[in-house]
Motif scaffolding. Structure first.
Motif, short mmCIF file in Angstrom:
data_model
loop_
_atom_site.label_atom_id
_atom_site.label_comp_id
_atom_site.label_asym_id
_atom_site.label_seq_id
_atom_site.Cartn_x
_atom_site.Cartn_y
_atom_site.Cartn_z
N VAL A 129 16.18 17.09 37.87
CA VAL A 129 16.37 17.93 39.10
C VAL A 129 16.48 16.77 40.44
O VAL A 129 17.41 17.06 41.34
CB VAL A 129 15.15 18.80 39.18
N GLN A 133 20.56 17.10 40.09
CA GLN A 133 20.64 18.51 40.99
C GLN A 133 20.76 18.45 42.35
O GLN A 133 21.66 19.16 42.94
CB GLN A 133 19.75 19.31 40.11
N GLN A 137 23.55 19.56 45.22
CA GLN A 137 23.07 21.05 45.93
C GLN A 137 22.96 20.90 47.33
O GLN A 137 23.48 21.64 48.08
CB GLN A 137 22.36 21.86 45.17
N ARG A 221 14.45 23.89 49.92
CA ARG A 221 15.22 24.37 48.64
C ARG A 221 15.07 23.39 47.37
O ARG A 221 14.60 23.46 46.23
CB ARG A 221 16.55 24.51 48.94
N HIS A 225 12.96 23.56 43.91
CA HIS A 225 13.57 23.52 42.45
C HIS A 225 12.79 22.44 41.80
O HIS A 225 12.76 22.49 40.51
CB HIS A 225 15.00 22.95 42.77
N ALA A 228 9.46 23.66 40.48
CA ALA A 228 9.66 24.71 39.38
C ALA A 228 10.07 24.04 38.22
O ALA A 228 9.43 24.53 37.16
CB ALA A 228 11.00 25.51 39.68
N GLN A 232 7.82 24.50 34.60
CA GLN A 232 8.74 25.47 34.24
C GLN A 232 8.12 26.03 32.72
O GLN A 232 8.63 27.05 32.17
CB GLN A 232 10.08 24.74 33.60
N LEU A 240 9.17 31.38 38.99
CA LEU A 240 10.30 30.30 38.82
C LEU A 240 11.22 30.52 39.81
O LEU A 240 11.93 29.82 40.55
CB LEU A 240 10.70 29.94 37.33
N ASP A 241 11.94 31.65 39.51
CA ASP A 241 12.93 32.09 40.39
C ASP A 241 12.85 32.05 41.89
O ASP A 241 13.46 31.57 42.78
CB ASP A 241 13.59 33.58 40.07
N ARG A 244 12.75 28.62 43.06
CA ARG A 244 14.12 28.01 43.16
C ARG A 244 14.86 28.75 44.36
O ARG A 244 16.09 28.27 44.59
CB ARG A 244 14.87 28.21 41.88
N THR A 246 16.28 31.52 44.37
CA THR A 246 17.47 32.36 43.67
C THR A 246 18.07 33.47 44.50
O THR A 246 19.28 33.30 44.66
CB THR A 246 17.05 32.83 42.22
#
Length: 256
Positions: A129, A133, A137, A221, A225, A228, A232, A240-241, A244, A246
């Motif tokens: 991540v 990631q 992002q 953010r 992430h 999370a 996980q 978790l959402d 993140r 979401t």
């Protein structure tokens, strides 16, 4: 039934030197002493008091706390993680508050080991991540904020405060993640993860004109992430959402 032997850990910077020993002017290099016994170069006379910056060897048996109190700054990755054996008299500041920590004036360096578990059982996923990631992002997160600061501010407030049947509130998710890290002896892991996430954002946005508020939003953010990923296997999508964020990426959420 025989008890499982305790494994003790010490984390160092990349060169293998205990950072506090370097700062004290008596550098101790674990990488140069694998398999050997090391005596503390300047042990404290009153055990176990901090008579200098480096008065004793500090080690932990909970790998998720191995990154605590290392003296390493700035926080970076990778870091070597060493398995050591305490020798001679040992002590502790407080068995009640630090049952996972041990202090000694002599150690044997057993070997270098995989450092990923110091970021939790899912340490490799956390690093994915952080390293893959977040850089992809962070620019989008910052751009989303600067494109509509007032709208994003409202969406962020809704995320922080308002949970629902499908997703916890952001603050609630952050709170339970912090509690879980403490309960699993991974507080140091989470602290390190948060710093690594922020650093990844700094690197991703270095050549942009993102505003200060966009940076702050991207930090939040990114940390969500990464944390999370740390937890996980312990939480379901409800938490978790939320970690993140979401809903912050959902057009439906923006219109709500």
């Amino acid at each position: 039934m025989a008890r499982k032997p305790v494994t003790w850990y010490i984390a160092t910077p990349a060169d293998g030197i205990i950072e506090m020993s370097r700062e004290a002017g008596t550098p101790v290099n674990l990488s140069a002493n694998v398999g050997k016994v090391i005596d503390h170069p300047n042990p404290c006379r009153n055990k176990w008091y901090d008579e200098s910056r480096f008065s004793y060897f500090r080690m932990v048996k909970r790998v998720g706390e191995a990154l605590e109190d290392t003296g390493i700054w700035p926080i970076t990755w990778p870091v070597p993680l060493w398995i050591v054996e305490p020798l001679g008299e040992t002590g502790n500041w407080s068995q009640r508050h630090y049952p996972y920590r041990l202090l000694s004036h002599q150690i044997r360096v057993i070997e270098e080991t995989d450092a990923c578990p110091a970021l939790g059982p899912c340490g490799r996923d956390v690093l994915n991540v952080v390293q893959q990631q977040i850089p992809e992002q962070a620019v989008r997160w910052a751009a989303d904020w600067d494109a509509d600061p007032e709208g994003m501010r409202q969406r962020e407030w809704n995320w922080e405060q308002c949970g629902g049947r499908a997703c916890a509130s952001g603050r609630r998710a952050e709170s339970v993640a912090l509690t879980m890290s403490h309960a699993r002896r991974e507080s140091a892991a989470q602290t390190w993860i948060e710093h690594l996430a922020r650093r990844a954002v700094d690197q991703a946005l270095a050549d942009t004109d993102a505003s200060m508020y966009a940076y702050s939003y991207a930090y939040g953010r990114a940390i969500g992430h990464a944390v999370a990923a740390q937890h996980q296997t312990r939480f379901d999508a409800y938490v978790l959402d939320a970690l993140r964020g979401t809903g912050l990426d959902s057009p439906a959420s923006a219109a709500a």
